[in-house]
Motif scaffolding. Structure first.
Motif, short mmCIF file in Angstrom:
data_model
loop_
_atom_site.label_atom_id
_atom_site.label_comp_id
_atom_site.label_asym_id
_atom_site.label_seq_id
_atom_site.Cartn_x
_atom_site.Cartn_y
_atom_site.Cartn_z
N THR A 135 62.74 8.44 -8.24
CA THR A 135 62.37 9.69 -7.57
C THR A 135 62.91 10.90 -8.32
O THR A 135 62.26 11.96 -8.34
CB THR A 135 62.90 9.73 -6.11
OG1 THR A 135 64.33 9.68 -6.10
CG2 THR A 135 62.33 8.58 -5.30
N ILE A 136 64.06 10.76 -8.95
CA ILE A 136 64.63 11.87 -9.72
C ILE A 136 63.68 12.28 -10.84
O ILE A 136 63.39 13.46 -11.05
CB ILE A 136 66.02 11.49 -10.29
CG1 ILE A 136 67.03 11.31 -9.15
CG2 ILE A 136 66.50 12.55 -11.28
CD1 ILE A 136 68.36 10.73 -9.59
N HIS A 137 63.18 11.29 -11.57
CA HIS A 137 62.30 11.59 -12.70
C HIS A 137 60.93 12.08 -12.23
O HIS A 137 60.33 12.96 -12.88
CB HIS A 137 62.17 10.37 -13.60
CG HIS A 137 63.42 10.08 -14.37
ND1 HIS A 137 63.80 10.83 -15.46
CD2 HIS A 137 64.40 9.15 -14.19
CE1 HIS A 137 64.95 10.38 -15.94
NE2 HIS A 137 65.33 9.36 -15.18
N GLY B 20 59.76 7.41 -14.46
CA GLY B 20 59.85 7.12 -13.03
C GLY B 20 59.21 5.78 -12.69
O GLY B 20 59.78 4.97 -11.96
N ASN C 221 58.52 12.03 -18.06
CA ASN C 221 59.31 11.81 -16.84
C ASN C 221 58.54 10.99 -15.81
O ASN C 221 59.13 10.18 -15.10
CB ASN C 221 59.75 13.15 -16.25
CG ASN C 221 61.00 13.69 -16.91
OD1 ASN C 221 62.09 13.16 -16.73
ND2 ASN C 221 60.83 14.73 -17.72
N ALA D 146 65.58 5.09 -6.21
CA ALA D 146 66.21 6.41 -6.11
C ALA D 146 66.20 7.12 -7.47
O ALA D 146 65.92 8.32 -7.56
CB ALA D 146 67.64 6.27 -5.59
N LYS D 147 66.48 6.35 -8.52
CA LYS D 147 66.46 6.91 -9.88
C LYS D 147 65.04 7.32 -10.26
O LYS D 147 64.83 8.34 -10.93
CB LYS D 147 67.01 5.88 -10.87
CG LYS D 147 67.46 6.47 -12.19
CD LYS D 147 68.26 5.45 -12.99
CE LYS D 147 68.83 6.07 -14.25
NZ LYS D 147 69.64 5.09 -15.02
N ASN E 240 58.51 19.42 -11.28
CA ASN E 240 59.05 20.74 -11.59
C ASN E 240 58.42 21.32 -12.85
O ASN E 240 58.33 22.54 -13.01
CB ASN E 240 60.57 20.67 -11.77
CG ASN E 240 61.30 20.50 -10.45
OD1 ASN E 240 60.78 20.81 -9.39
ND2 ASN E 240 62.52 19.98 -10.51
N ARG F 18 60.44 13.89 -9.64
CA ARG F 18 60.64 15.28 -9.22
C ARG F 18 60.83 16.20 -10.43
O ARG F 18 60.37 17.35 -10.42
CB ARG F 18 61.83 15.38 -8.26
CG ARG F 18 61.52 14.76 -6.90
CD ARG F 18 62.54 15.11 -5.85
NE ARG F 18 62.19 14.54 -4.56
CZ ARG F 18 61.32 15.06 -3.70
NH1 ARG F 18 60.70 16.19 -4.02
NH2 ARG F 18 61.06 14.48 -2.55
N VAL F 19 61.50 15.71 -11.46
CA VAL F 19 61.60 16.50 -12.70
C VAL F 19 60.20 16.77 -13.25
O VAL F 19 59.88 17.88 -13.68
CB VAL F 19 62.47 15.77 -13.75
CG1 VAL F 19 62.36 16.47 -15.11
CG2 VAL F 19 63.93 15.73 -13.30
#
Length: 470
Positions: free
Chosen positions: A323-325, A310, A306, A320-321, A331, A327-328
């Motif tokens: 940042t999603i990865h 990113g 991930n 923006a896309k 996590n 953050r995954v």
């Protein structure tokens, strides 16, 4: 064929890894005697028929059936169900009763809590609950030493005391890898592990090589890496991380060779496709890189996959896309310095200065040795016009934290011929600081002696020429 003969044939098939025949015979046996239904399910798991295994064992509430059901659900990526199954297992307090069939009884598990907590930790990682995962790994370590547990704790920079297991080889391994900063220059220890490669030495040397690359000693790390590949070529653990360092160093040939070897020896391993992704990325083929990372995630999702995804979306301008990865990834691994730093880069490109600064500095907090990250952070401040902050970081990273600019400038001039390429890039940022603060002759003197030629060098040159400093 009577029951005893049938069991003996199943056992023989299992020994020769003829799972299909063993499964069929176990199905016949379980139709005759329901007490053998669990054996049927366990053999399905051995044959990687996870859905059938989970279905077959679903009504069996023994420890063994629950554990294998959870393992099957984990492989099927049904993590919520796997976790609930393990919760049920943890709450039980009785052992499984022996069946009287020696072969079936050999599969029965005992209530070994280190394995239960390890599986729950692994499930939590895949569920994106890194904090809970670490707690389960720590609980596992209270009962025994398991390799995936200590490696997860090491990767998450979560320390644990294993003194009660001082004679356990896994505890010794954990002690060694958590002492790399002191062991890295101990040639006798390194030689000892080289003698034990292939074998336990491979594991330690892989960690040592990666540590050296992390702190900027790439050539030393590469030497150890080559020894590993020569003596234990099929070893796959950590090769995805090695490929990331090769990408950073623009080592296309090394990436290509590693990718080819991993495809030959470990084609179904998620780490293989991360290496291939890095190879494509190094060649500028971002779309194929993304495809390979997605293939890796399809096999098994990881924080590294991930993180890389990113960065690829950062390259494509899809911040923006990205940042999603990132953050995954966080996590799954809270102290993932590259994901934190990646978030900072993405937010910088989204003109969110405060967020960018926060995540860049947090990334450095967990990976203070990475010179490339250090340089980027200083450049971030110089580009934003925050030269005081840039100078503070420069002093910190170069080891002159409490010195004045006069002392720092003198020291940098004295050592200018000894810096690595990455350190020279950091000095380029110092040149900008000097020029901005009116110390033009020092800026010019340093700039003329910098050997690295990158886009940053030429931008700095243009800037200085524009200001008529050269």
């Amino acid at each position: 064929m009577d029951l005893d003969q049938l069991v003996l044939k199943i056992e023989r098939c299992y020994r020769y890894r003829d799972y299909e025949t063993a499964i069929y015979l176990a199905a016949v046996l379980s139709n005759t005697d329901k007490s053998y239904e669990m054996l049927f399910g366990l053999l399905l798991h051995s044959n990687k028929e996870y859905a059938r295994c989970a279905s077959t064992l679903s009504k069996n509430k023994s420890n063994t059936a629950l554990y294998y059901t959870a393992c099957s659900l984990y492989e099927l990526k049904q993590y919520d169900l796997a976790y609930k199954t393990m919760e049920t297992l943890i709450k039980k307090d009785e052992e499984d009763e022996k069946t009287g069939c020696f072969f079936l009884d050999s599969f029965l598990i005992e209530r070994d809590m280190e394995y239960f907590h390890m599986l729950m930790g692994r499930i939590k990682v895949q569920m994106g609950s890194a904090t809970s995962a670490i707690e389960y790994f720590k609980k596992s370590a209270e009962y025994g030493c398991l390799l995936p547990v200590v490696e997860n704790l090491y990767e998450n920079q979560a320390s644990v005391v294993l003194t009660q297991f001082k004679d356990d080889p896994i505890a010794t391994y954990y002690t060694n890898i958590t002492s790399l900063s002191t062991l890295q220059n101990n040639k006798s220890i390194q030689k000892e592990f080289e003698k034990r490669t292939p074998g336990p030495g491979t594991y330690f040397l892989a960690k040592l090589a990666l540590f050296k690359m992390q702190i900027g000693e790439f050539d030393d790390g590469l030497t150890i890496y080559k020894l590993i590949r020569k003596k234990d070529q099929a070893f796959c653990k950590g090769m995805d991380v090695f490929s990331t360092y090769f990408w950073k160093q623009k080592k296309e040939n090394l990436l290509g060779l590693l990718s080819k070897e991993l495809i030959e020896t470990n084609p179904c391993d998620e780490k293989t496709w991360i290496a291939v992704a890095n190879y494509y990325s190094a060649k500028g083929d971002i779309d194929n890189s993304i495809t390979c990372i997605e293939k890796s995630i399809l096999i098994k999702e990881s924080a590294l996959a991930n993180t890389l995804l990113g960065f690829e979306y950062v390259s494509k301008g899809q911040f923006a896309k990205a940042t999603i990865h990132f953050r995954v990834s966080l996590n799954m691994q809270e102290k993932n310095s590259r994901a934190l730093f990646g978030l900072g880069i993405a937010y910088e490109n989204m003109s969110k200065f405060d967020k960018a600064e926060t995540f860049l500095l947090r990334g450095l907090e967990f990976n203070s040795h990475d010179v490339a990250m250090q340089t980027y952070a200083i450049r971030f401040y110089t580009q934003e016009g925050h030269f005081d902050e840039a100078f503070k970081l420069f002093k910190k990273f170069m080891g002159y934290q409490n010195e004045s600019i006069d002392v720092v400038a003198k020291a940098i001039k004295a050592n200018i011929s000894n810096f690595t390429e990455n350190e020279e890039l950091m000095v380029l940022e110092f040149v900008k600081i000097l020029a901005t603060w009116g110390r033009l002759s020092e800026a010019r003197w340093l700039f003329e002696r910098i050997r690295v030629r990158t886009s940053v060098y030429f931008k700095t040159k243009l800037s200085l020429e524009t200001e008529a400093f050269l």
